[in-house]
Design an enzyme around this catalytic site. Structure first.
Site, PDB file in Angstrom:
ATOM      1  N   HIS A  16     -15.519 -12.144  50.279  1.00  4.18           N
ATOM      2  CA  HIS A  16     -16.280 -13.168  49.574  1.00  4.18           C
ATOM      3  C   HIS A  16     -15.685 -14.553  49.806  1.00  4.18           C
ATOM      4  CE1 HIS A  16     -18.382  -9.930  47.680  1.00  4.18           C
ATOM      5  NE2 HIS A  16     -19.034 -10.735  46.875  1.00  4.18           N
TER       6      HIS A  16
HETATM    7  N1  LIG Z   1     -24.737  -1.482  43.672  1.00  5.45           N
HETATM    8  C1  LIG Z   1     -25.825  -2.054  43.135  1.00  5.45           C
HETATM    9  N2  LIG Z   1     -26.995  -1.366  43.096  1.00  5.45           N
HETATM   10  C2  LIG Z   1     -28.106  -1.928  42.568  1.00  5.45           C
HETATM   11  N3  LIG Z   1     -28.149  -3.167  42.046  1.00  5.45           N
HETATM   12  C3  LIG Z   1     -27.013  -3.885  42.055  1.00  5.45           C
HETATM   13  C4  LIG Z   1     -25.798  -3.380  42.600  1.00  5.45           C
HETATM   14  N4  LIG Z   1     -24.856  -4.341  42.495  1.00  5.45           N
HETATM   15  C5  LIG Z   1     -25.462  -5.403  41.910  1.00  5.45           C
HETATM   16  N5  LIG Z   1     -26.751  -5.134  41.638  1.00  5.45           N
HETATM   17  C6  LIG Z   1     -27.756  -6.027  41.047  1.00  5.45           C
HETATM   18  O1  LIG Z   1     -27.444  -7.342  41.466  1.00  5.45           O
HETATM   19  C7  LIG Z   1     -27.355  -8.205  40.326  1.00  5.45           C
HETATM   20  C8  LIG Z   1     -26.280  -9.259  40.556  1.00  5.45           C
HETATM   21  O2  LIG Z   1     -26.671 -10.099  41.614  1.00  5.45           O
HETATM   22  P1  LIG Z   1     -25.844 -11.359  42.062  1.00  5.45           P
HETATM   23  O3  LIG Z   1     -25.215 -11.997  40.876  1.00  5.45           O
HETATM   24  O4  LIG Z   1     -26.764 -12.203  42.851  1.00  5.45           O
HETATM   25  O5  LIG Z   1     -24.739 -10.738  43.019  1.00  5.45           O
HETATM   26  P2  LIG Z   1     -23.143 -10.601  42.822  1.00  5.45           P
HETATM   27  O6  LIG Z   1     -22.956  -9.439  41.890  1.00  5.45           O
HETATM   28  O7  LIG Z   1     -22.630 -10.302  44.198  1.00  5.45           O
HETATM   29  O8  LIG Z   1     -22.647 -11.872  42.254  1.00  5.45           O
HETATM   30  C9  LIG Z   1     -27.036  -7.277  39.164  1.00  5.45           C
HETATM   31  O9  LIG Z   1     -27.522  -7.800  37.956  1.00  5.45           O
HETATM   32  C10 LIG Z   1     -27.720  -5.979  39.539  1.00  5.45           C
HETATM   33  O10 LIG Z   1     -29.060  -5.923  39.070  1.00  5.45           O
END
Ligand SMILES: Nc1ncnc2c1ncn2[C@@H]1O[C@H](COP(=O)(O)OP(=O)(O)O)[C@@H](O)[C@H]1O
Ligand SMILES: [Mg+2]
Lengths: 206, 122
Positions: free
Chosen positions: B11
């Protein structure tokens, strides 16, 4: 119902409108159980999607969905990028070459999108991720041949709200374990906006 | 170079730069390429950066990818699906320790499978 190229573009524009309007709200949800960037990620991605779609010419629904996918994959940044990107890519390949799609075909496309999301993120229903919204929506599409727009919005809303009481088992929120209970899942809320936008397009008689 | 190449996905651009320094100080004869941060230099991962890093690293012995958290693995898997190269694998190992061991093994001329196995037993 029948979605044509213009309807799909409008669906994405309406999705973008709600995501932009709720950008800070989405980030605040992510701040509670994540890293606080979900609104920024989704707003950046969907703004690019709309710019791309409104400056290109399309013959098929699948080509529109393909560009949505590629743009989200490259612009979103967070986990939601590969997840939504995969979802739209699977939808695109499911309706490949089609100039319009009916309710059954859209249901099929959503089913493939859900399978793709689950494979990519290794999440199942109940893990407090966007799967918790996509799966009930897929079931709703499967349950009937004609789609009632209001009912679609209602299904998505209830599914989104149901994530509040869940303990996260996937994504960043999973590190917080029981501390994640009591907060909505950000990706489920943005998914809810996307399905509400679709419901609005269908309401207008698409 | 004819050794297995290594791609570091994080990241943060700073994280992979630091790991790069640690590895290349000891192992100069292995190609290590970086995919840290998003396209605009923010915290996150980018499938395009990963694909480009694979392209820069790639040759007949293959490439091994290392990732940190969350979207890094998803984007790594996407990159493996999207790249035109065939012998690209993902190591299920800690980013720093795994990549370090992999580089040492690769520098000794091991195959992709051997390097991957060594990294995954860290
Ligand atoms: N392994 C996963 N499977 C399904 N959905 C996921 C997973 N990891 C994260 N998410 C979804 O992604 C969202 C978060 O997105 P975002 O904040 O854009 O990404 P990050 O977690 O990398 O900061 C969560 O609220 C969830 O709904
Ligand atoms: Mg986040």
């Amino acid at each position: 119902m029948e979605l044509q190229v213009a309807d799909v573009i409008q669906w994405m524009e309406k999705s973008n409108d709600s995501i932009q309007a709720n950008k800070d709200y989405l980030s605040s949800l992510d701040r509670a159980i994540g890293d606080g960037d979900h609104g920024i990620n989704m707003a950046r991605g969907f703004q690019e999607v709309v710019s791309k779609l409104t400056t290109s010419d399309y013959q098929t629904v699948s080509d529109v969905l393909k560009d949505v996918s590629m743009t989200l994959l490259s612009k979103v940044g967070g986990a939601s990028g590969p997840l939504f990107g995969t979802a739209f890519l699977k939808m695109s390949t499911t309706v490949k070459g089609m100039e319009k799609v009916d309710a059954n075909q859209l249901g099929e496309a959503f089913q493939e999108a859900l399978n793709g999301i689950k494979l990519r993120g290794k999440a199942n229903k109940g893990d407090k991720t966007l799967v918790d919204v996509w799966e009930p929506v897929v079931e709703f599409f499967k349950s009937s041949d004609s789609i009632d727009a209001n009912a679609l919005a209602e299904v998505a809303k209830q599914a989104m709200e149901s994530t509040k009481e869940l303990e996260a088992r996937r994504g960043r929120a999973a590190y917080l374990k029981e501390r994640s209970i009591g907060h909505l899942d950000p990706g489920s809320v943005s998914s809810y906006y996307i399905f509400t936008a679709l419901s609005e397009v269908l309401q207008k008689g698409a | 170079m004819t050794n297995v190449g290594i791609v570091l996905i994080s990241h943060s651009a700073k994280v992979v730069e630091g790991i790069y320094d640690i590895i290349t100080q000891m192992v100069p004869n292995v190609k290590v390429e970086l995919a840290g941060g998003t396209d605009d230099g923010e915290i996150g991962t980018s499938v395009e950066k990963i694909l480009q890093a694979i392209d820069r690293t790639h040759h007949e012995k293959g490439v091994l990818l290392f990732y940190d958290i969350g979207s890094a693995l998803m984007n790594a898997e996407l990159a493996v699906e999207m790249t035109e190269h065939e012998n690209v694998a993902i190591a299920e190992a800690p980013l720093l320790e795994g990549a370090f061991v992999a580089a040492v093994e690769s520098g000794m001329g091991k195959t992709l499978e051997e390097v991957k196995e060594a990294a995954e037993s860290v």
